[in-house]
Design an enzyme around this catalytic site. Structure first.
Site, PDB file in Angstrom:
ATOM      1  N   HIS B 178      -1.462  10.004   6.082  1.00 50.30           N
ATOM      2  CA  HIS B 178      -1.341   8.616   5.628  1.00 50.30           C
ATOM      3  C   HIS B 178      -2.355   8.317   4.541  1.00 50.30           C
ATOM      4  O   HIS B 178      -3.524   8.680   4.654  1.00 50.30           O
ATOM      5  CB  HIS B 178      -1.584   7.658   6.798  1.00 50.30           C
ATOM      6  CG  HIS B 178      -0.358   7.387   7.609  1.00 50.30           C
ATOM      7  ND1 HIS B 178       0.653   6.580   7.140  1.00 50.30           N
ATOM      8  CD2 HIS B 178       0.039   7.800   8.824  1.00 50.30           C
ATOM      9  CE1 HIS B 178       1.604   6.506   8.051  1.00 50.30           C
ATOM     10  NE2 HIS B 178       1.269   7.253   9.082  1.00 50.30           N
ATOM     11  N   CYS B 247       1.297   9.285   0.145  1.00 50.30           N
ATOM     12  CA  CYS B 247       2.133   8.396  -0.653  1.00 50.30           C
ATOM     13  C   CYS B 247       1.383   7.887  -1.868  1.00 50.30           C
ATOM     14  O   CYS B 247       0.162   7.871  -1.926  1.00 50.30           O
ATOM     15  CB  CYS B 247       2.686   7.244   0.175  1.00 50.30           C
ATOM     16  SG  CYS B 247       1.443   6.156   0.835  1.00 50.30           S
TER      17      CYS B 247
END
Lengths: 58, 279
Positions: B178, B247
């Protein structure tokens, strides 16, 4: 809505205030435990892989 | 009387919605991190327990920043002259994606100690099997690496792409994490620069990878970045590589951010923490 709840709570003002506090805490608990974990994956922060197809099989 | 009730109900609804949104933001920004941090600590503890009890003789505890014993200066040649690419931390470093010579040069030396993964490092889906250290992210930064990249799994640590190589093995050891929420493990991935160390402990061996080039931004479906020899990485020959994915942008999902590294050194855990972690 809140006035209606207040009027329907039993007891004097102190008891009502305490009951309201418990109710609020219960709502927050339900939100954090069940509602938000359900809603959070709808946001984009989980997409960290380059093959989302594989991410399904957890 | 009637309009008054309507207005009151409407404003109560607005206040309720606002409170809900604020609570949700608190949940996403703060509470997921609290939960993930404790889950990752749990995974680290479980891993350490398994290593200390099982056949894998891991004396080094994950997570504790003990000073590294300086017992093998000869073992860590990467301390002397780093790759010609760029010294860590220079923002304007030339972004040559990789020096094609560098990985090949290091292969023979790096390969010997941690060749075939021993039986202790069995990879069972959903279970932690290694600990990753990235000094650039902070001295205390240590995260468990779990097998698989499912959504639930990534809440408990970093995820190893199942079809990619094991740590230290020939091929590409690819790991996802993450960028934001759930502990923000890869928050600073964009700050990695050529020469930065990414250290993996799988219970038997310390693998020190060195970052090549600058973080690479790509499309979400670009699975080629975790190929054994990623085309865009600048690597040309098969080797022992590492790929980190997260991301990009930080709070979005329109792209992915990729960091590549090559295996630079490997040493048994019995010899203590590698030089890259004591520097």
């Amino acid at each position: 809505m809140y006035g209606w709840i207040w009027r329907h709570l039993p007891g004097n003002a102190w008891v009502r205030a305490l009951t309201s506090l418990v109710l609020v805490l219960a709502v927050v608990y339900v939100l954090f435990q069940y509602v938000f974990p359900w809603a959070e994956p709808l946001l984009p922060f989980n997409d960290v892989t380059v093959d989302n197809g594989m991410a399904v099989n957890q | 009387m009637r309009p008054r009730t309507v207005v009151r109900t409407l404003s109560e609804l607005c206040v309720t919605t606002g409170t809900l949104l604020v609570l949700f933001v608190v949940y996403v920004l703060y509470w997921t991190g609290v939960r993930a941090d404790s889950a990752m600590d749990e995974e680290l503890g479980r891993l350490q327990e398994r290593w200390s009890s099982g056949s894998v003789g891991a004396a080094a505890a994950p997570g504790e920043p003990e000073p590294a014993p300086e017992q093998q200066p000869g073992q860590q040649p990467e301390d002397a002259p780093p790759d010609p690419g760029a010294p860590p931390g220079r923002p304007g470093a030339p972004s040559a994606p990789a020096q094609p010579g560098a990985p090949t040069r290091t292969q023979p030396r790096a390969g010997t100690p941690g060749q075939a993964p021993p039986a202790g490092t069995d990879l069972r889906a959903g279970r932690a099997f290694a600990v990753m250290y990235v000094p650039r992210f902070g001295a205390g930064w240590a995260k468990p690496v779990l097998e698989g990249t499912g959504t639930e799994l990534l809440k408990r640590g970093l995820g190893h792409y199942e079809r990619t190589a094991r740590p230290g093995a020939p091929g590409n050891f690819a790991v996802a994490g993450h960028r934001r929420t759930y502990g923000d493990p890869f928050k600073d991935l964009d700050e990695l620069r050529a020469g930065d160390a990414v250290v993996i402990n799988d219970g038997t061996t310390w693998f020190t990878y060195r970052v090549d080039g600058r973080p690479y931004r790509t499309r979400p479906d670009d699975t080629g970045v975790i190929d054994p020899v990623p085309a865009a990485s600048g690597y040309r020959t098969p080797g022992r590589y590492l790929t980190l994915t997260t991301c990009e942008p930080e709070w979005g999902h329109s792209h992915r951010l990729i960091v590549w590294a090559h295996l630079d050194a490997a040493s048994p855990v019995a010899q203590g923490r590698p030089g890259a972690l004591s520097a």
